[in-house]
Design a protein around this motif. Structure first.
Motif, PDB file in Angstrom:
ATOM      1  N   ASN A 117      31.051  46.804  38.900  1.00 46.87           N
ATOM      2  CA  ASN A 117      31.339  45.647  39.755  1.00 46.87           C
ATOM      3  C   ASN A 117      30.092  45.199  40.507  1.00 46.87           C
ATOM      4  OD1 ASN A 117      34.080  45.692  39.071  1.00 46.87           O
ATOM      5  ND2 ASN A 117      34.653  46.941  40.837  1.00 46.87           N
ATOM      6  N   VAL A 118      29.405  46.170  41.094  1.00 44.52           N
ATOM      7  CA  VAL A 118      28.235  45.856  41.912  1.00 44.52           C
ATOM      8  C   VAL A 118      27.083  45.340  41.049  1.00 44.52           C
ATOM      9  CG1 VAL A 118      26.505  46.822  43.482  1.00 44.52           C
ATOM     10  CG2 VAL A 118      28.901  47.494  43.702  1.00 44.52           C
ATOM     11  N   PHE A 120      27.193  43.497  38.582  1.00 49.36           N
ATOM     12  CA  PHE A 120      27.412  42.098  38.246  1.00 49.36           C
ATOM     13  C   PHE A 120      27.712  41.253  39.489  1.00 49.36           C
ATOM     14  CE2 PHE A 120      27.722  44.074  34.142  1.00 49.36           C
ATOM     15  CZ  PHE A 120      27.193  43.118  33.279  1.00 49.36           C
ATOM     16  N   ALA A 121      27.226  41.744  40.636  1.00 47.07           N
ATOM     17  CA  ALA A 121      27.286  40.989  41.889  1.00 47.07           C
ATOM     18  C   ALA A 121      28.709  40.688  42.343  1.00 47.07           C
ATOM     19  CB  ALA A 121      26.489  39.688  41.773  1.00 47.07           C
TER      20      ALA A 121
END
Length: 235
Positions: A117-118, A120-121
């Motif tokens: 998740n992180v 891909f922002a």
């Protein structure tokens, strides 16, 4: 269970803390591959669900095979509670080891989903809203899990253990398409995918049904393994 023939020493000779580290990293890597490639596929092919699934499947198949090759010498590279449970039932692993492996695998998959998740922002945690449980997907998870366990343990009984990583990757890649559930076949990854409201996610309300089907598939696989026995003992 040692999943490759490349290991130079018995898995049980590796300190438990190191085996658990390998299981955590491998499980996290698996979830990152599954969730991350799903997010990338959605961004690269936003209007073509079939192409999204193909991209997700290819990345998962290749990533899983590589992770098994890398971590098998340290902890057996199971990354999957049903594989660990079947290994314990088959007396390839102690129950105390299994009790340590399973929560490690779950924690790893959750961590990997958050990492994806992180990367891909997106928000670190976004609970999935994708409802997946139907009678068809329940049956599919039984089939997918039974097949996965048979691939691993039947090959482990032969002299072809070195092909297990690639066979497992190929099987999961194919099962993305021949099962309506897209072949989770893993309670830990099922839990991990709850934490990403993206292409690969699964709603918490669907997860218990998927996990139940996976446990049924593992049970069926154990019965089939006992019935088939050792292939080298038959003419």
């Amino acid at each position: 269970m040692n999943t490759t023939a490349e290991t130079t020493r018995p898995i049980d000779d590796v300190r438990l803390s190191r085996r658990l580290t390998a299981e955590f990293l491998g499980s996290a890597g698996l979830a990152a591959v599954v969730v991350g490639s799903g997010i990338a596929a959605s961004e690269l092919s936003p209007t073509d669900v079939g192409l999204q699934l193909l991209e997700n499947a290819i990345a998962t198949a290749l990533g899983l095979a590589v992770l098994i090759v890398v971590f098998a010498p340290f902890g057996g590279a199971q990354f999957n509670p049903v594989v660990t449970l079947v290994d314990a039932v088959s007396r390839g692993r102690t129950w105390s080891d299994a009790a340590a492996y399973i929560p490690t695998q779950i924690a790893g998959c959750i961590s990997g989903a958050v990492l994806a998740n992180v990367m891909f922002a997106g928000p670190a945690v976004s609970i999935s809203t994708t409802q997946r449980l139907t009678p068809a997907t329940f049956l599919s998870e039984i089939v997918a899990t039974t097949g996965l366990v048979l691939v691993i343990f039947l090959l482990a009984r032969t002299e072809r253990q070195s092909v297990i990583p690639w066979a497992v990757g190929a099987y999961i890649g194919a099962a993305y398409f021949f099962t309506s559930s897209t072949s989770f076949a893993n309670p830990a990854i099922t839990v991990g995918r709850m934490f990403s409201d993206t292409f690969a996610g699964i709603a918490p309300s669907s997860a218990p049904g998927f996990i139940g089907a996976q446990l049924l598939g593992a049970t069926l696989a154990v019965l089939l393994l006992r019935w088939m026995g050792n292939p080298r003992s038959h003419p």
